[in-house]
Design a protein around this motif. Structure first.
Motif, PDB file in Angstrom:
ATOM      1  N   GLY A 154      23.453   0.451 -65.965  1.00 25.08           N
ATOM      2  CA  GLY A 154      24.318  -0.334 -66.551  1.00 25.08           C
ATOM      3  C   GLY A 154      23.826  -0.963 -67.628  1.00 25.08           C
ATOM      4  N   LEU A 155      23.114  -1.319 -67.733  1.00 23.05           N
ATOM      5  CA  LEU A 155      22.036  -2.334 -68.631  1.00 23.05           C
ATOM      6  C   LEU A 155      22.095  -1.514 -70.032  1.00 23.05           C
ATOM      7  CD1 LEU A 155      19.644  -4.588 -67.008  1.00 23.05           C
ATOM      8  CD2 LEU A 155      22.182  -5.190 -67.219  1.00 23.05           C
ATOM      9  N   SER A 156      22.291  -1.906 -71.404  1.00 25.10           N
ATOM     10  CA  SER A 156      22.666  -1.712 -72.608  1.00 25.10           C
ATOM     11  C   SER A 156      20.890  -1.375 -72.529  1.00 25.10           C
ATOM     12  CB  SER A 156      22.711  -2.574 -73.202  1.00 25.10           C
ATOM     13  OG  SER A 156      21.720  -3.803 -73.837  1.00 25.10           O
ATOM     14  N   LEU A 157      20.198  -0.328 -73.415  1.00 24.51           N
ATOM     15  CA  LEU A 157      19.244   0.192 -73.736  1.00 24.51           C
ATOM     16  C   LEU A 157      18.195  -1.165 -73.997  1.00 24.51           C
ATOM     17  CD1 LEU A 157      19.764   2.926 -76.059  1.00 24.51           C
ATOM     18  CD2 LEU A 157      18.808   3.448 -73.754  1.00 24.51           C
ATOM     19  N   LYS A 158      18.814  -2.152 -75.236  1.00 25.50           N
ATOM     20  CA  LYS A 158      17.753  -2.901 -76.039  1.00 25.50           C
ATOM     21  C   LYS A 158      17.805  -3.652 -75.253  1.00 25.50           C
ATOM     22  CE  LYS A 158      18.939  -6.824 -78.985  1.00 25.50           C
ATOM     23  NZ  LYS A 158      20.077  -7.769 -79.588  1.00 25.50           N
ATOM     24  N   LYS A 159      18.611  -3.825 -73.636  1.00 27.83           N
ATOM     25  CA  LYS A 159      18.047  -4.886 -72.655  1.00 27.83           C
ATOM     26  C   LYS A 159      17.154  -4.428 -71.572  1.00 27.83           C
ATOM     27  CE  LYS A 159      18.908  -8.668 -69.489  1.00 27.83           C
ATOM     28  NZ  LYS A 159      17.644  -9.864 -70.090  1.00 27.83           N
ATOM     29  N   LEU A 160      17.504  -3.176 -71.809  1.00 22.55           N
ATOM     30  CA  LEU A 160      16.545  -2.054 -70.866  1.00 22.55           C
ATOM     31  C   LEU A 160      14.701  -2.804 -72.000  1.00 22.55           C
ATOM     32  CD1 LEU A 160      18.310   0.644 -69.043  1.00 22.55           C
ATOM     33  CD2 LEU A 160      18.066  -0.909 -67.696  1.00 22.55           C
ATOM     34  N   ALA A 161      15.280  -2.141 -73.008  1.00 22.38           N
ATOM     35  CA  ALA A 161      13.303  -1.753 -73.200  1.00 22.38           C
ATOM     36  C   ALA A 161      12.809  -3.290 -73.338  1.00 22.38           C
ATOM     37  CB  ALA A 161      13.955  -1.530 -75.011  1.00 22.38           C
ATOM     38  N   SER A 162      13.889  -4.314 -72.820  1.00 20.52           N
ATOM     39  CA  SER A 162      13.503  -6.153 -73.184  1.00 20.52           C
ATOM     40  C   SER A 162      12.356  -6.426 -71.899  1.00 20.52           C
ATOM     41  CB  SER A 162      14.835  -6.665 -73.707  1.00 20.52           C
ATOM     42  OG  SER A 162      14.574  -8.246 -73.320  1.00 20.52           O
ATOM     43  N   MET A 163      13.727  -5.449 -70.988  1.00 15.19           N
ATOM     44  CA  MET A 163      12.995  -6.413 -69.499  1.00 15.19           C
ATOM     45  C   MET A 163      11.504  -5.742 -69.425  1.00 15.19           C
ATOM     46  SD  MET A 163      16.491  -5.622 -67.317  1.00 15.19           S
ATOM     47  CE  MET A 163      15.619  -6.391 -66.098  1.00 15.19           C
ATOM     48  N   ARG A 169       4.568  -7.251 -70.414  1.00 18.31           N
ATOM     49  CA  ARG A 169       3.628  -8.927 -71.352  1.00 18.31           C
ATOM     50  C   ARG A 169       3.503  -9.665 -70.036  1.00 18.31           C
ATOM     51  NH1 ARG A 169       7.008  -9.567 -74.078  1.00 18.31           N
ATOM     52  NH2 ARG A 169       8.554 -11.457 -72.978  1.00 18.31           N
ATOM     53  N   GLY A 170       3.825  -9.654 -68.844  1.00 17.99           N
ATOM     54  CA  GLY A 170       2.991 -10.014 -67.664  1.00 17.99           C
ATOM     55  C   GLY A 170       2.116  -9.573 -67.169  1.00 17.99           C
ATOM     56  N   LEU A 370      11.336 -11.658 -66.774  1.00 18.29           N
ATOM     57  CA  LEU A 370      10.300 -11.697 -66.057  1.00 18.29           C
ATOM     58  C   LEU A 370       9.254 -11.387 -66.075  1.00 18.29           C
ATOM     59  CD1 LEU A 370      13.409  -9.001 -66.277  1.00 18.29           C
ATOM     60  CD2 LEU A 370      12.795 -10.182 -64.127  1.00 18.29           C
ATOM     61  N   ALA A 371       8.677 -11.847 -67.469  1.00 16.01           N
ATOM     62  CA  ALA A 371       7.062 -11.710 -67.785  1.00 16.01           C
ATOM     63  C   ALA A 371       6.581 -12.563 -66.756  1.00 16.01           C
ATOM     64  CB  ALA A 371       6.493 -12.425 -68.871  1.00 16.01           C
ATOM     65  N   LYS A 372       7.228 -14.369 -66.309  1.00 17.88           N
ATOM     66  CA  LYS A 372       6.515 -14.835 -66.560  1.00 17.88           C
ATOM     67  C   LYS A 372       6.353 -14.615 -64.070  1.00 17.88           C
ATOM     68  CE  LYS A 372       6.922 -19.886 -64.319  1.00 17.88           C
ATOM     69  NZ  LYS A 372       8.437 -21.102 -64.634  1.00 17.88           N
ATOM     70  N   ALA A 374       6.066 -11.520 -63.229  1.00 19.03           N
ATOM     71  CA  ALA A 374       5.297 -10.744 -63.677  1.00 19.03           C
ATOM     72  C   ALA A 374       4.133 -10.871 -63.015  1.00 19.03           C
ATOM     73  CB  ALA A 374       5.382  -9.644 -64.662  1.00 19.03           C
ATOM     74  N   ALA A 375       3.490 -11.942 -64.152  1.00 18.34           N
ATOM     75  CA  ALA A 375       2.461 -12.782 -64.183  1.00 18.34           C
ATOM     76  C   ALA A 375       2.087 -13.709 -61.993  1.00 18.34           C
ATOM     77  CB  ALA A 375       2.016 -13.934 -65.146  1.00 18.34           C
ATOM     78  N   THR A 376       3.415 -14.114 -61.847  1.00 19.52           N
ATOM     79  CA  THR A 376       3.000 -14.662 -61.106  1.00 19.52           C
ATOM     80  C   THR A 376       2.552 -13.494 -59.558  1.00 19.52           C
ATOM     81  OG1 THR A 376       4.833 -15.848 -61.714  1.00 19.52           O
ATOM     82  CG2 THR A 376       4.124 -16.184 -58.958  1.00 19.52           C
ATOM     83  N   PHE A 377       3.377 -12.187 -59.612  1.00 18.38           N
ATOM     84  CA  PHE A 377       3.270 -11.481 -58.929  1.00 18.38           C
ATOM     85  C   PHE A 377       1.285 -10.720 -58.721  1.00 18.38           C
ATOM     86  CE2 PHE A 377       2.836  -7.624 -56.886  1.00 18.38           C
ATOM     87  CZ  PHE A 377       3.661  -6.349 -57.215  1.00 18.38           C
ATOM     88  N   MET A 378       1.013 -10.860 -60.401  1.00 19.75           N
ATOM     89  CA  MET A 378      -0.097 -10.873 -60.265  1.00 19.75           C
ATOM     90  C   MET A 378      -1.351 -11.488 -60.184  1.00 19.75           C
ATOM     91  SD  MET A 378       0.295  -7.621 -62.023  1.00 19.75           S
ATOM     92  CE  MET A 378      -1.728  -7.242 -61.974  1.00 19.75           C
TER      93      MET A 378
END
Lengths: 387, 387
Positions: A154-163, A169-170, A370-372, A374-378
């Motif tokens: 349901g999110l926009s293409l723009k939002k999904l690409a950004s996520m 990045r993370g 989300l990048a943060k 992701a980095a925490t996950f790593m």
């Protein structure tokens, strides 16, 4: 397939697969009677007295190999029955049918083990990439791979690409789509894959990361290969599929013909292993069977999350995916379902490094950056696993 | 499909399907919490607090419509949850995913009802032939249709063709292949269909009978349409398929594109309905769902045979296949599994005339003269049903 035809011809009549079942008897009939009925049901399926001698002589009828009471469990028996390998026609649908087709409709029968002979294993062939191939592609050789899910629908293409870009990045290794992410109006398939992969590649280039993106192949029969072509033309290396939605043979098609890493989703499979007294154990279904028919990464519901399976059941799946099995490559277990970063120690203990760790909503809960997350996950992986 | 694209565009955001579940609660949490979790699991699958407002506003999240305790059953609740129709992408795999994909892995949730709105029903469209179309093709308008199964695997082509001819001589309406009858060395697909259909047509011509022959479409992804072409080129009017082996969307492909009557086999489905506390009821799965996605005849395990379902469960399947449902044609129930001629009165009472009666091994037990067994079957139908 020509290879299978040749193999079929080579199969001697004594090439058999053996299936181990746990039978719980509550009707007073003998375990011998139950075992014989099962063997017939899953092979010739006609009244025992009507089976022609020629059929029995050729070993086409299931053969009861052994029956043993299970210690300390009244009326529970472990039964091994063998079947001619070629009853499967060396095709995935019939392979599954031989294992559990009709007995799925009975009660108190659980498939707990599969003993597959070399030629049958060779005919199916297992994962194309497996752990080794995926590690080569990701360039990550020691630690587990970090994966998250692109969602919600349901999110926009723009939002999904950004996520997607944020996750790259993370520094995550894999981004799979949510299994609900179909060809929906908000984010139609072709545009979605193109936009997300482009964003990921841009981020990978600028950060030096190498996150892979696995779109969900969700279409009907006619869409599947079109979706695979779109995935490949955008440079994606793999896909997510749900074998029990689109057909289990698609693992082989996408893997061998399209040369895509295949990550399997367990949608619809839970009914087979949620009840220990009837079904197919998670180890056999999400482990052995999915690996044999070509899954490179098998997602299954882990203990301690949204689903209520035991740690041992789940460890068994990892074991089935990775232990020596003919010439088949080991596949990655991907324990999932509500996993969070604070479970990292338990994940390390239960599964070790040859694992894909999937944390979806848990990353969203961690931080809105989300990048943060992701980095925490790593970092958590680095902390708990050898790098 | 273009039709579906157009339909998708026409769908207003308030077009929703509603699913009724029976929840059994054993963890002390409230039914409201359970219902909300379910609604989220089967739609957006992210932590509730992470759901963006835009997603909720568009109705993409499952919506709990009602919760009611079930009388006289402690801790059991009937819950209705609605979802946007287009979450299914109007595709069979996602339709099934929305109904039961992830919750299959939970416990104590049973899908007991589906309320499908007109545009969704129209998008899937139901049976191509249905009861009416099959009656027109067979020329049998009042009584139930008599069906048997060609088996066992392993017999020679000559023997199979001879058995097929016997059944035609005896006057049966339909001959389906056993679901184990794959492309096996003893009776390879193309030759088998050709030899059997030829023998049947010869017998039909000489006896004035009109038995139809439904081969089993059993191959992997690449074989399916090749097998369909062979079936059609030999003049067969229908096929047997197991949707949970080859993929449920194949019902639609074989039905709409290949214009074949589709008889569905329940291989692998039993795990969904064998336990009343978790799964999908037989009525919903083998009845409503299979009908909606195009089955013309749905085989399911009957009470009183080799499988242990109740008469009521089975009657419910018949009801779901035949009751008014949008513009969808009624489909034939085919209660099966160890049916014998002495059960004819019970069959008449439970299912009535708009039924395909399947007796397989029971005919072999009746007599080694299969034409005679078949004729006895036809007499029994005449005796118990209006003709």
């Amino acid at each position: 397939m020509k290879v299978m035809d040749e193999l079929a011809q080579r199969i001697e009549s004594d090439e058999r697969l053996a299936i181990t079942y746990r039978l719980t008897i509550s009707d007073g009939r003998s375990p011998e009677d139950h075992a014989r009925d099962l063997a017939v049901e899953q092979s010739v399926e006609i009244p025992f007295e009507c089976i022609p001698d020629e059929i029995t002589d050729r070993g086409i009828v299931g053969r009861v190999e052994s029956i043993a009471p299970v210690p300390n469990q009244e009326k529970v028996f472990e039964v091994v029955i063998s079947y001619r390998s070629d009853n499967t026609a060396f095709s995935v649908p019939q392979f599954i049918n031989v294992i559990y087709g009709n007995i799925s409709m009975k009660r108190d029968i659980t498939v707990t083990g599969l003993d597959l002979p070399p030629l049958l294993l060779e005919a199916f062939g297992g994962p194309t990439f497996g752990i080794e191939g995926i590690r080569a592609i990701t360039g990550v050789f020691k630690r587990p791979l970090a994966c998250t899910a692109l969602k919600p629908i349901g999110l926009s293409l723009k939002k999904l690409a950004s996520m997607a870009a944020d996750y790259a990045r993370g520094g995550l290794d894999l981004l799979k789509e949510d299994h609900a992410m179909a060809d929906l109006a908000y984010h139609p398939f072709a545009e979605r894959i193109a936009r997300c992969q482009e964003a990921i590649m841009r981020e990978n280039a600028s950060s030096g990361h190498n996150m892979l993106y696995f779109p969900m192949i969700s279409g009907g029969f006619d869409e599947i290969e079109k979706q695979a072509e779109i995935v490949k033309s955008n440079g994606c290396k793999g896909v997510l599929i749900a074998p029990f939605l689109i057909g289990a043979d698609l693992i082989r098609v996408l893997s061998r013909r399209h040369n895509l890493i295949v990550m399997t989703h367990p949608a619809m499979t839970g009914a087979y292993y949620c009840d220990p007294s009837h079904g197919i154990t998670m180890e056999v279904l999400m482990g052995t069977i999915f690996r044999v028919i070509g899954a490179d990464i098998s997602i299954f519901p882990n203990a301690g999350g949204r689903f209520s399976y035991t740690a041992q059941e789940c460890r068994n799946v990892g074991e089935a995916l990775r232990r020596p099995l003919g010439k088949l490559k080991p596949a990655f277990p991907c324990p999932a379902g509500g996993m969070t970063l604070d479970r990292m120690a338990a994940m390390a203990e239960n599964f070790g490094s040859e694992t894909v760790l999937l944390i979806g909503g848990g990353l969203m809960q961690q931080s809105s950056d989300l990048a943060k997350s992701a980095a925490t996950f790593m970092e958590a992986i680095e902390q708990h696993f050898e790098n």
